[in-house]
Design a protein around this motif. Structure first.
Motif, PDB file in Angstrom:
ATOM      1  N   ASP A 146       3.835  -6.821  -8.289  1.00 12.10           N
ATOM      2  CA  ASP A 146       2.938  -5.712  -7.999  1.00 12.10           C
ATOM      3  C   ASP A 146       1.956  -6.101  -6.898  1.00 12.10           C
ATOM      4  O   ASP A 146       1.157  -7.027  -7.065  1.00 12.10           O
ATOM      5  CB  ASP A 146       2.171  -5.322  -9.264  1.00 12.10           C
ATOM      6  N   PHE A 147       2.032  -5.394  -5.769  1.00 11.89           N
ATOM      7  CA  PHE A 147       1.091  -5.570  -4.666  1.00 11.89           C
ATOM      8  C   PHE A 147       0.352  -4.258  -4.404  1.00 11.89           C
ATOM      9  O   PHE A 147       0.117  -3.884  -3.263  1.00 11.89           O
ATOM     10  CB  PHE A 147       1.836  -6.016  -3.400  1.00 11.89           C
ATOM     11  N   GLY A 168       2.699   0.257  -3.396  1.00  7.97           N
ATOM     12  CA  GLY A 168       2.024   1.546  -3.362  1.00  7.97           C
ATOM     13  C   GLY A 168       0.565   1.405  -2.962  1.00  7.97           C
ATOM     14  O   GLY A 168      -0.150   0.541  -3.462  1.00  7.97           O
ATOM     15  N   GLY A 169       0.120   2.255  -2.032  1.00  5.05           N
ATOM     16  CA  GLY A 169      -1.266   2.235  -1.598  1.00  5.05           C
ATOM     17  C   GLY A 169      -1.626   1.098  -0.664  1.00  5.05           C
ATOM     18  O   GLY A 169      -2.794   0.952  -0.303  1.00  5.05           O
ATOM     19  N   THR A 170      -0.637   0.291  -0.270  1.00  3.05           N
ATOM     20  CA  THR A 170      -0.895  -0.880   0.575  1.00  3.05           C
ATOM     21  C   THR A 170      -0.390  -0.639   1.989  1.00  3.05           C
ATOM     22  O   THR A 170       0.774  -0.271   2.173  1.00  3.05           O
ATOM     23  CB  THR A 170      -0.206  -2.124  -0.008  1.00  3.05           C
ATOM     24  N   SER A 171      -1.233  -0.871   2.973  1.00  6.08           N
ATOM     25  CA  SER A 171      -0.796  -0.745   4.361  1.00  6.08           C
ATOM     26  C   SER A 171       0.139  -1.895   4.702  1.00  6.08           C
ATOM     27  O   SER A 171      -0.179  -3.068   4.485  1.00  6.08           O
ATOM     28  CB  SER A 171      -2.000  -0.772   5.302  1.00  6.08           C
ATOM     29  N   THR A 186       8.759   0.132  -3.876  1.00  7.99           N
ATOM     30  CA  THR A 186       7.854   1.269  -4.030  1.00  7.99           C
ATOM     31  C   THR A 186       6.807   1.166  -2.936  1.00  7.99           C
ATOM     32  O   THR A 186       6.097   0.158  -2.829  1.00  7.99           O
ATOM     33  CB  THR A 186       7.172   1.245  -5.404  1.00  7.99           C
ATOM     34  N   ILE A 187       6.721   2.195  -2.103  1.00  5.94           N
ATOM     35  CA  ILE A 187       5.796   2.200  -0.980  1.00  5.94           C
ATOM     36  C   ILE A 187       5.139   3.564  -0.880  1.00  5.94           C
ATOM     37  O   ILE A 187       5.609   4.551  -1.443  1.00  5.94           O
ATOM     38  CB  ILE A 187       6.519   1.892   0.353  1.00  5.94           C
ATOM     39  N   SER A 188       4.033   3.616  -0.146  1.00  4.80           N
ATOM     40  CA  SER A 188       3.390   4.883   0.177  1.00  4.80           C
ATOM     41  C   SER A 188       3.813   5.265   1.592  1.00  4.80           C
ATOM     42  O   SER A 188       3.561   4.498   2.533  1.00  4.80           O
ATOM     43  CB  SER A 188       1.871   4.752   0.097  1.00  4.80           C
ATOM     44  N   PRO A 189       4.485   6.403   1.788  1.00  4.95           N
ATOM     45  CA  PRO A 189       5.008   6.763   3.122  1.00  4.95           C
ATOM     46  C   PRO A 189       3.972   6.682   4.233  1.00  4.95           C
ATOM     47  O   PRO A 189       4.283   6.246   5.343  1.00  4.95           O
ATOM     48  CB  PRO A 189       5.512   8.191   2.913  1.00  4.95           C
ATOM     49  N   LEU A 205      14.778   1.951   2.515  1.00  7.34           N
ATOM     50  CA  LEU A 205      13.435   2.518   2.435  1.00  7.34           C
ATOM     51  C   LEU A 205      13.426   4.022   2.674  1.00  7.34           C
ATOM     52  O   LEU A 205      12.467   4.704   2.315  1.00  7.34           O
ATOM     53  CB  LEU A 205      12.523   1.833   3.450  1.00  7.34           C
ATOM     54  N   SER A 206      14.491   4.522   3.278  1.00  6.11           N
ATOM     55  CA  SER A 206      14.535   5.961   3.545  1.00  6.11           C
ATOM     56  C   SER A 206      14.467   6.767   2.258  1.00  6.11           C
ATOM     57  O   SER A 206      13.940   7.893   2.250  1.00  6.11           O
ATOM     58  CB  SER A 206      15.814   6.310   4.316  1.00  6.11           C
ATOM     59  N   LYS A 207      14.959   6.213   1.153  1.00  2.00           N
ATOM     60  CA  LYS A 207      14.879   6.922  -0.134  1.00  2.00           C
ATOM     61  C   LYS A 207      13.427   7.117  -0.544  1.00  2.00           C
ATOM     62  O   LYS A 207      13.040   8.180  -1.020  1.00  2.00           O
ATOM     63  CB  LYS A 207      15.644   6.144  -1.195  1.00  2.00           C
ATOM     64  N   ALA A 208      12.627   6.066  -0.344  1.00  2.00           N
ATOM     65  CA  ALA A 208      11.220   6.184  -0.701  1.00  2.00           C
ATOM     66  C   ALA A 208      10.489   7.166   0.202  1.00  2.00           C
ATOM     67  O   ALA A 208       9.486   7.762  -0.179  1.00  2.00           O
ATOM     68  CB  ALA A 208      10.552   4.814  -0.632  1.00  2.00           C
ATOM     69  N   LEU A 209      11.007   7.343   1.407  1.00  2.00           N
ATOM     70  CA  LEU A 209      10.402   8.276   2.349  1.00  2.00           C
ATOM     71  C   LEU A 209      10.916   9.705   2.186  1.00  2.00           C
ATOM     72  O   LEU A 209      10.501  10.612   2.897  1.00  2.00           O
ATOM     73  CB  LEU A 209      10.670   7.809   3.787  1.00  2.00           C
ATOM     74  N   GLY A 210      11.862   9.878   1.275  1.00  2.00           N
ATOM     75  CA  GLY A 210      12.394  11.204   1.020  1.00  2.00           C
ATOM     76  C   GLY A 210      13.429  11.649   2.020  1.00  2.00           C
ATOM     77  O   GLY A 210      13.745  12.854   2.107  1.00  2.00           O
ATOM     78  N   LEU A 211      13.993  10.711   2.789  1.00  2.00           N
ATOM     79  CA  LEU A 211      14.994  11.058   3.772  1.00  2.00           C
ATOM     80  C   LEU A 211      16.394  11.095   3.162  1.00  2.00           C
ATOM     81  O   LEU A 211      16.671  10.365   2.196  1.00  2.00           O
ATOM     82  CB  LEU A 211      14.985  10.047   4.923  1.00  2.00           C
TER      83      LEU A 211
END
Length: 216
Positions: A146-147, A168-171, A186-189, A205-211
């Motif tokens: 968890d980061f 999530g929430g991390t630049s 898990t990332i924040s787009p 990562l495209s899945k996390a971006l909704g692509l």
């Protein structure tokens, strides 16, 4: 800028250190300095605001310990077991974890400067809300680590396995993930621009971006 410029400064530890009986010292001391702890077991200790300075731990197991608010300066953990240890809200200056187990360890909320994790197992470790600068994860497993909402300045992930890690929430601007492996993160787009990845990782990562990737 290459990752070599992000190399953490190593601990300032002399080649020879006197032996420390840390298990007994913990009961009476808040500041412990200059020594080696080897082939030891530290179990069921809860110490708040402990300060450790210029110490090497070798083959030492930390069992059900809570050292929240700990301050570590010039400390080395070599082949130690810190699984599920609580080092939350700690301060880490020139600290190295070498070939150690940190499965489920809690380092959340910590302030880290010049810290190296090399050859470690840190699956499900908690680094949420940490402030990192000159921190390197090398040859380390970080699966489901968890980061969340971290600051990652000059932080390097090199040859790590980090499937399912939570950013999530991390630049991730300027963070190079291309030399590590993962199938899913898990990332924040809105936090991903500037992250460095391989073409294959970009597809994942495209899945996390909704692509939706068309194969036609």
């Amino acid at each position: 800028m290459t990752s070599s410029t992000h190399k953490p400064e190593p601990p300032r530890v002399p080649e020879t250190l006197p032996e420390l009986e840390l298990t007994s010292l913990l009961k009476d001391e808040e500041h412990i300095t200059t020594g080696m702890v080897e082939d030891a077991e530290i179990a069921y200790e809860t110490v708040d605001k402990l300060s450790l300075d210029t110490i090497i731990f070798k083959n030492t197991s930390f069992i059900d310990v809570s050292f929240s608010n700990v301050e570590l300066t010039d400390v080395v953990f070599e082949k130690c077991d810190l699984s599920n240890a609580d080092f939350s809200d700690g301060i880490f200056h020139r600290v190295e974890f070498r070939q150690s187990k940190l499965m489920g360890a809690n380092l959340s909320g910590s302030f880290m400067r010049n810290v190296l994790f090399k050859g470690c197992m840190a699956d499900m470790a908690m680094f949420g809300f940490t402030d990192n600068k000159y921190v390197r994860f090398q040859d380390t497993t970080l699966n489901q680590a968890d980061f969340y909402e971290c600051v990652l300045k000059k932080t390097v992930y090199e040859k790590c396995r980090m499937d399912g890690a939570n950013f999530g929430g991390t630049s991730l601007e300027g963070v190079d993930l291309s030399r590590s492996t993962f199938e899913e993160l898990t990332i924040s787009p809105e936090k991903i621009p500037g992250c460095i990845v391989t073409p294959e990782q970009a597809v994942g990562l495209s899945k996390a971006l909704g692509l939706i990737i068309s194969e036609e």
